[in-house]
Design a protein around this motif. Structure first.
Motif, PDB file in Angstrom:
ATOM      1  N   PRO A 186      -6.173  12.276  11.630  1.00 21.80           N
ATOM      2  CA  PRO A 186      -6.180  13.576  10.947  1.00 21.80           C
ATOM      3  C   PRO A 186      -5.289  13.572   9.713  1.00 21.80           C
ATOM      4  O   PRO A 186      -4.216  12.946   9.720  1.00 21.80           O
ATOM      5  CB  PRO A 186      -5.627  14.540  12.018  1.00 21.80           C
ATOM      6  N   ASP A 187      -5.710  14.216   8.666  1.00 17.14           N
ATOM      7  CA  ASP A 187      -4.967  14.356   7.409  1.00 17.14           C
ATOM      8  C   ASP A 187      -4.756  13.027   6.687  1.00 17.14           C
ATOM      9  O   ASP A 187      -3.865  12.905   5.849  1.00 17.14           O
ATOM     10  CB  ASP A 187      -3.593  15.017   7.643  1.00 17.14           C
ATOM     11  N   MET A 188      -5.547  12.036   7.054  1.00 19.59           N
ATOM     12  CA  MET A 188      -5.378  10.727   6.407  1.00 19.59           C
ATOM     13  C   MET A 188      -6.683  10.200   5.825  1.00 19.59           C
ATOM     14  O   MET A 188      -6.877   8.988   5.707  1.00 19.59           O
ATOM     15  CB  MET A 188      -4.768   9.719   7.394  1.00 19.59           C
ATOM     16  N   LEU A 236      -7.946  10.143   2.832  1.00 20.13           N
ATOM     17  CA  LEU A 236      -7.855   9.367   1.589  1.00 20.13           C
ATOM     18  C   LEU A 236      -7.308   7.969   1.884  1.00 20.13           C
ATOM     19  O   LEU A 236      -7.892   6.958   1.475  1.00 20.13           O
ATOM     20  CB  LEU A 236      -6.955  10.109   0.581  1.00 20.13           C
ATOM     21  N   TYR A 237      -6.203   7.934   2.597  1.00 20.98           N
ATOM     22  CA  TYR A 237      -5.588   6.640   2.941  1.00 20.98           C
ATOM     23  C   TYR A 237      -6.547   5.771   3.745  1.00 20.98           C
ATOM     24  O   TYR A 237      -6.745   4.593   3.442  1.00 20.98           O
ATOM     25  CB  TYR A 237      -4.303   6.929   3.726  1.00 20.98           C
ATOM     26  N   THR A 238      -7.158   6.355   4.787  1.00 19.55           N
ATOM     27  CA  THR A 238      -8.024   5.533   5.641  1.00 19.55           C
ATOM     28  C   THR A 238      -9.309   5.121   4.907  1.00 19.55           C
ATOM     29  O   THR A 238      -9.869   4.066   5.201  1.00 19.55           O
ATOM     30  CB  THR A 238      -8.383   6.244   6.964  1.00 19.55           C
ATOM     31  N   ALA A 239      -9.727   5.920   3.914  1.00 22.51           N
ATOM     32  CA  ALA A 239     -10.900   5.511   3.114  1.00 22.51           C
ATOM     33  C   ALA A 239     -10.587   4.217   2.371  1.00 22.51           C
ATOM     34  O   ALA A 239     -11.431   3.310   2.283  1.00 22.51           O
ATOM     35  CB  ALA A 239     -11.287   6.616   2.140  1.00 22.51           C
ATOM     36  N   THR A 240      -9.356   4.110   1.853  1.00 25.11           N
ATOM     37  CA  THR A 240      -9.008   2.866   1.140  1.00 25.11           C
ATOM     38  C   THR A 240      -8.961   1.698   2.115  1.00 25.11           C
ATOM     39  O   THR A 240      -9.363   0.590   1.774  1.00 25.11           O
ATOM     40  CB  THR A 240      -7.642   2.967   0.418  1.00 25.11           C
ATOM     41  N   LYS A 241      -8.478   1.947   3.325  1.00 26.71           N
ATOM     42  CA  LYS A 241      -8.359   0.855   4.292  1.00 26.71           C
ATOM     43  C   LYS A 241      -9.731   0.445   4.840  1.00 26.71           C
ATOM     44  O   LYS A 241      -9.967  -0.728   5.122  1.00 26.71           O
ATOM     45  CB  LYS A 241      -7.413   1.258   5.423  1.00 26.71           C
ATOM     46  N   ALA A 280       0.861  -1.186   0.000  1.00 17.52           N
ATOM     47  CA  ALA A 280       0.000   0.000   0.000  1.00 17.52           C
ATOM     48  C   ALA A 280       0.890   1.226   0.000  1.00 17.52           C
ATOM     49  O   ALA A 280       2.080   1.140   0.302  1.00 17.52           O
ATOM     50  CB  ALA A 280      -0.906   0.006   1.236  1.00 17.52           C
ATOM     51  N   VAL A 281       0.293   2.343  -0.343  1.00 22.40           N
ATOM     52  CA  VAL A 281       1.019   3.610  -0.245  1.00 22.40           C
ATOM     53  C   VAL A 281       0.298   4.507   0.752  1.00 22.40           C
ATOM     54  O   VAL A 281      -0.929   4.500   0.847  1.00 22.40           O
ATOM     55  CB  VAL A 281       1.145   4.324  -1.617  1.00 22.40           C
ATOM     56  N   GLU A 282       1.099   5.248   1.514  1.00 29.02           N
ATOM     57  CA  GLU A 282       0.520   6.158   2.497  1.00 29.02           C
ATOM     58  C   GLU A 282       0.199   7.496   1.823  1.00 29.02           C
ATOM     59  O   GLU A 282       0.735   7.818   0.767  1.00 29.02           O
ATOM     60  CB  GLU A 282       1.486   6.382   3.676  1.00 29.02           C
ATOM     61  N   HIS A 283      -0.681   8.238   2.462  1.00 23.18           N
ATOM     62  CA  HIS A 283      -0.965   9.596   1.975  1.00 23.18           C
ATOM     63  C   HIS A 283      -1.361  10.476   3.149  1.00 23.18           C
ATOM     64  O   HIS A 283      -2.198  10.089   3.965  1.00 23.18           O
ATOM     65  CB  HIS A 283      -2.096   9.575   0.945  1.00 23.18           C
ATOM     66  N   ALA A 315      -5.685  -0.806   8.514  1.00 21.07           N
ATOM     67  CA  ALA A 315      -4.929   0.201   9.269  1.00 21.07           C
ATOM     68  C   ALA A 315      -5.797   0.702  10.413  1.00 21.07           C
ATOM     69  O   ALA A 315      -7.019   0.886  10.250  1.00 21.07           O
ATOM     70  CB  ALA A 315      -4.520   1.374   8.389  1.00 21.07           C
ATOM     71  N   ILE A 316      -5.162   0.940  11.545  1.00 24.08           N
ATOM     72  CA  ILE A 316      -5.896   1.398  12.730  1.00 24.08           C
ATOM     73  C   ILE A 316      -6.664   2.689  12.439  1.00 24.08           C
ATOM     74  O   ILE A 316      -7.756   2.911  12.963  1.00 24.08           O
ATOM     75  CB  ILE A 316      -4.929   1.590  13.925  1.00 24.08           C
ATOM     76  N   GLY A 317      -6.110   3.529  11.565  1.00 22.46           N
ATOM     77  CA  GLY A 317      -6.757   4.805  11.255  1.00 22.46           C
ATOM     78  C   GLY A 317      -8.145   4.631  10.650  1.00 22.46           C
ATOM     79  O   GLY A 317      -9.002   5.515  10.768  1.00 22.46           O
TER      80      GLY A 317
END
Ligand SMILES: NC(=O)c1ccc[n+]([C@@H]2O[C@H](COP(=O)([O-])OP(=O)(O)OC[C@H]3O[C@@H](n4cnc5c(N)ncnc54)[C@H](O)[C@@H]3O)[C@@H](O)[C@H]2O)c1
Length: 256
Positions: free
Chosen positions: A154-156, A158-163, A96-99, A146-148
């Motif tokens: 915060p500020d994540m 997009l990333y947490t939507a994928t997770k 995965a890639v972080e954002h 991902a725990i998020g």
């Protein structure tokens, strides 16, 4: 008919993002348990180093260089693994890639790449592997969440939507595929000491120093990639045959 194909050779595992962090640790762990491992990564030299480490320790591994966002790469990678190791019985969807970015800062290019790797890539690889697992009457799919996605971060968004989507996909595929002898589970890491986490720490991307974040956890430290590998290895095992659709947090108690 859920009879495992016990007469075949050792189950072949494919680990994405095998070149670093948790993918590396999981590849090494599965190889030490006797599984031949396809070490897939977009970074050839990183994956090749892990393959070499496995082979030097007496295991079996193959480097496959692929971008999971590309269906062409996925087909090529699976051809390599099937041809040189055998059909994939265990899939660890780890790459995965972080954002990091506020909601008003997320541009289309970031959206396309993060969704393309973390969600479409994970989905496309799973889609490509499942028919073979159905044919074998046995399969293990482990998705890295991902725990998020559970707590918010915060500020994540997009990333947490994928997770979050990966968690939903895990649950739906678990109920869809159980009758074929295929289990689908997710491991949800907390703050784990990997290159991904170090990039965020070094880039000063958290609202407070990371030491302060981990000090508030019931187990007040960063997690180790090997601790995530243990969870992946359990879900991949024969023993976990009646466990499916589950989300296992490896997070020091940061979310319960
Ligand atoms: N590190 C953390 O604290 C943390 C927390 C929660 C969830 N996660 C998740 O755990 C998983 C592993 O994370 P990590 O910290 O080990 O990551 P990492 O960035 O340290 O390593 C990821 C590996 O994946 C490879 N990769 C990236 N994009 C790829 C692509 N398109 N195709 C193929 N390979 C690709 C990279 O080259 C790298 O080797 C990821 O799904 C991540 O989102 C990490």
């Amino acid at each position: 008919m859920n009879t495992p194909n016990v007469t075949a050779g050792p189950r072949v595992a494919l680990v994405t993002g095998a070149g670093a962090g948790m993918g590396r640790a999981t590849s090494l762990r599965l190889a030490s348990l006797g599984y031949p491992v396809g070490c897939l990564d977009i970074d050839y030299s990183a994956a090749e180093a892990v393959t070499r480490e496995i082979i030097e320790a007496g295991g079996t591994a193959l480097t496959v260089t692929a971008d999971i966002a590309s269906k062409f790469d996925i087909e090529w990678a699976l051809d390599q693994v099937r041809g040189k190791l055998g059909p994939v019985a265990i899939l660890i969807n780890n790459a995965a890639v972080e954002h990091f970015g506020r909601i008003d800062e997320i541009d289309d290019a970031s959206w396309d790449r993060v969704i393309g790797v973390n969600l479409k890539g994970t989905f496309a690889l799973t889609q490509a592997v499942v028919p073979g697992m159905i044919g074998q009457g046995w399969g293990r799919i482990v998705n890295l969440a991902a725990i998020g996605a559970q707590t918010g971060a915060p500020d994540m968004s997009l990333y947490t939507a994928t997770k979050g989507a990966v968690i939903a996909m895990t649950r739906s595929l678990a109920v869809e595929l159980g009758r074929h002898g295929i289990t689908v589970n997710a491991v949800s890491p907390g703050f784990i000491d990997t290159p991904m986490a170090r990039r965020a720490i070094d880039g000063d991307l958290f609202p407070v120093p990371y030491e302060q974040i981990v000090a508030g956890y019931p187990i007040p430290r960063l997690g180790r990639p090997e601790e995530v590998a243990s969870a992946c290895a359990f879900f991949a095992s024969e023993d976990a045959g009646y466990v499916t659709g589950q989300l296992l947090g490896v997070n020091g108690g940061a979310a319960v």
